[in-house]
Design an enzyme around this catalytic site. Structure first.
Site, PDB file in Angstrom:
ATOM      1  N   ASN A 140       0.844  -1.204   0.000  1.00  0.00           N
ATOM      2  CA  ASN A 140       0.000   0.000   0.000  1.00  0.00           C
ATOM      3  C   ASN A 140       0.876   1.250   0.000  1.00  0.00           C
ATOM      4  OD1 ASN A 140       0.560   0.799   2.846  1.00  0.00           O
ATOM      5  ND2 ASN A 140      -0.361  -1.200   3.235  1.00  0.00           N
ATOM      6  N   PRO A 183      -2.577 -12.042  10.774  1.00  0.00           N
ATOM      7  CA  PRO A 183      -2.852 -11.830  12.207  1.00  0.00           C
ATOM      8  C   PRO A 183      -3.008 -10.335  12.471  1.00  0.00           C
ATOM      9  CG  PRO A 183      -0.549 -12.403  11.837  1.00  0.00           C
ATOM     10  CD  PRO A 183      -1.242 -12.561  10.520  1.00  0.00           C
ATOM     11  N   ASP A 184      -3.867  -9.975  13.410  1.00  0.00           N
ATOM     12  CA  ASP A 184      -4.047  -8.569  13.770  1.00  0.00           C
ATOM     13  C   ASP A 184      -3.066  -8.234  14.892  1.00  0.00           C
ATOM     14  OD1 ASP A 184      -4.952  -6.065  14.810  1.00  0.00           O
ATOM     15  OD2 ASP A 184      -6.817  -6.387  13.708  1.00  0.00           O
TER      16      ASP A 184
HETATM   17  O1  C5P Z   1      -8.582  -2.935  11.137  1.00  0.00           O
HETATM   18  P1  C5P Z   1      -7.671  -1.883  10.606  1.00  0.00           P
HETATM   19  O2  C5P Z   1      -6.595  -2.438   9.697  1.00  0.00           O
HETATM   20  O3  C5P Z   1      -8.346  -0.711   9.994  1.00  0.00           O
HETATM   21  O4  C5P Z   1      -6.965  -1.320  11.916  1.00  0.00           O
HETATM   22  C1  C5P Z   1      -5.960  -0.378  11.868  1.00  0.00           C
HETATM   23  C2  C5P Z   1      -5.089  -0.497  13.085  1.00  0.00           C
HETATM   24  O5  C5P Z   1      -4.784  -1.861  13.336  1.00  0.00           O
HETATM   25  C3  C5P Z   1      -3.756   0.183  12.908  1.00  0.00           C
HETATM   26  O6  C5P Z   1      -3.330   0.607  14.176  1.00  0.00           O
HETATM   27  C4  C5P Z   1      -2.886  -0.944  12.366  1.00  0.00           C
HETATM   28  O7  C5P Z   1      -1.515  -0.708  12.614  1.00  0.00           O
HETATM   29  C5  C5P Z   1      -3.407  -2.120  13.142  1.00  0.00           C
HETATM   30  N1  C5P Z   1      -3.318  -3.402  12.445  1.00  0.00           N
HETATM   31  C6  C5P Z   1      -2.468  -4.373  12.926  1.00  0.00           C
HETATM   32  N2  C5P Z   1      -2.422  -5.612  12.309  1.00  0.00           N
HETATM   33  C7  C5P Z   1      -3.206  -5.861  11.257  1.00  0.00           C
HETATM   34  C8  C5P Z   1      -4.092  -4.898  10.765  1.00  0.00           C
HETATM   35  C9  C5P Z   1      -4.121  -3.662  11.379  1.00  0.00           C
HETATM   36  O8  C5P Z   1      -1.737  -4.135  13.884  1.00  0.00           O
HETATM   37  N3  C5P Z   1      -3.148  -7.058  10.685  1.00  0.00           N
END
Ligand code: C5P
Length: 416
Positions: free
Chosen positions: A220, A321-322
């Site tokens: 991105n 993973p988030d």
């Molecule tokens: O759900 P979204 O991607 O919009 O959330 C954004 C936030 O989550 C940001 O702080 C981003 O750094 C974090 N994020 C993360 N891991 C992911 C996706 C998002 O830490 N896989």
């Protein structure tokens, strides 16, 4: 109360017809307690005499870089160091072009380079010159460098044209100058209260790259500038900083520990390794990275070849993973700050993310606005906790980061 008490202001006058208003400006600034030293360009002296300005400012007027007598009295470097603010009024298209390009071929432009003081300019020119692409580009350059632009106003011009380009009225300039010092005071009060000494901050920044095959990837537009500015601001406030960064084209601040990563899985591993290490105490985790939500399921080992009989190709993507949510799940979790880049309903989506991911704060920006966010030098943020909202106005990312760390520090302290 005198609003500009003991403020040291260099008033730079360049050669526009509005220069005739400057004796009045000097008087009004002095009335508010400011000490004003006037610097005139050659052009300015065609409109108004140094003697007039000397009389009203009660200080010698400087007008030459190469004047041995003036250098003996107060040399240009000394003058540059003396100022709390350089106010250029009127600022012609010429002086604006000179300072935006960093020229130093007269006293006023040299002072702008030699001084660490903030600069404010009050443009004054014909409306066509103001709208000229070159002038507008120069103004944008100066705004990015945090030069404050006062005006210009709209109305009838000396040449008979009507439009934007009039220097603001003297009372407006005095008001804006007062406002400038008030803003400075608020910011420095916030910053001086922000001491992060003894704290360890971990910050993710930049994009991730999700490989398709050995030569291709999905990514991105994140430049990493916001995360790097937060790292710098936290370092300046005394924190130890670990920056976990995806691939970017900017240099990491000195004195931070930089961990370079590529993919989201890689960023996740490095972040969790740090935040779960029993020997490391992470106080604050800021997830500023633009992490790819999905990665390619089976990364091809060899470069995928284009084939004659396939007009389409399908990539199978699986969820990444988030990272921030996983850090926020830890039993001994740091203070966790997430980011939300949204193109609509910024507040609703941000607040939803705050609670869904169990964050302490979320900093939201509207990336549909091209002036801010992704790949821009500027940003504006709305920061939400469960109960409060803090707005950080559009400014360069360095300033925004300073304000953000002040908010984080304060909220973190409230929680502890
Ligand atoms: O759900 P979204 O991607 O919009 O959330 C954004 C936030 O989550 C940001 O702080 C981003 O750094 C974090 N994020 C993360 N891991 C992911 C996706 C998002 O830490 N896989």
């Amino acid at each position: 109360m005198r609003n500009l008490q003991d403020k040291k202001i260099i008033l730079g006058i360049s050669g526009g017809i509005a220069a005739y208003k400057t004796p009045e400006l000097v008087r009004r600034l002095k009335e508010q307690g400011a000490d004003v030293r006037v610097v005139m360009t050659q052009g300015a002296q065609a409109f108004i005499t140094p003697l007039t300005l000397q009389a009203v400012s009660a200080n010698a007027v400087a007008d030459s870089l190469l004047d041995t007598q003036a250098e003996l009295a107060m040399g240009h470097i000394e003058l540059a160091k003396w100022a709390d603010l350089i106010l250029i009024a009127p600022a012609t298209a010429n002086i604006i072009a000179k300072i935006s390009h960093g020229l130093a071929n007269d006293l006023l432009s040299t002072l702008c380079l030699a001084s660490a003081a903030p600069i404010a300019i009050a443009p004054a020119m014909n409306q066509q010159m103001w709208h000229a692409e070159a002038t507008q580009t120069n103004i944008q350059t100066l705004t990015k460098r945090s030069v404050t632009i006062f005006g210009p106003g709209k109305g009838e011009q000396a040449c008979g044209d009507i439009g934007l380009g009039r220097m603001l009225e003297v009372h407006e300039l005095v008001e804006l100058t007062t406002q400038h010092f008030a803003n400075q005071q608020t910011l420095s009060a916030e910053l001086s209260l922000t001491s992060l000494a003894g704290q360890h901050w971990v910050i993710t920044a930049g994009p991730t790259r999700e490989a398709i095959d050995p030569v291709r990837y999905i990514s991105n537009h994140s430049s990493g500038k916001m995360g790097y500015a937060i790292a710098q601001a936290a370092l300046n406030a005394g924190a130890k900083v670990t920056l976990i960064s995806g691939p970017v084209n900017i240099s990491a601040p000195q004195n931070c520990t930089l961990i370079n990563v590529n993919s989201a899985v890689n960023m996740h591993q490095q972040t969790l390794a740090l935040t779960t290490d029993k020997h490391i105490n992470v106080d604050v985790f800021v997830a500023c990275a633009a992490v790819a939500d999905y990665r390619v399921d089976n990364i091809a080992i060899q470069k995928i070849k284009k084939t004659a009989n396939n007009d389409t190709m399908t990539l199978n993507l699986v969820k990444n993973p988030d990272i921030v949510a996983d850090v926020a799940k830890l039993s001994n979790k740091p203070f966790v700050v997430g980011f939300a880049a949204e193109t609509q309903e910024v507040k609703r989506y941000a607040k939803d993310k705050l609670s869904r991911k169990n964050l302490d704060l979320i900093a939201a920006n509207d990336v549909s606005n091209s002036k801010q966010g992704f790949n821009s030098d500027d940003n504006a943020l709305s920061v939400f906790s469960a109960t409060e909202q803090f707005d950080i106005a559009l400014a360069n990312k360095t300033k925004v980061a300073q304000k953000l760390i002040a908010i984080i520090a304060k909220q973190n302290k409230n929680i502890k």
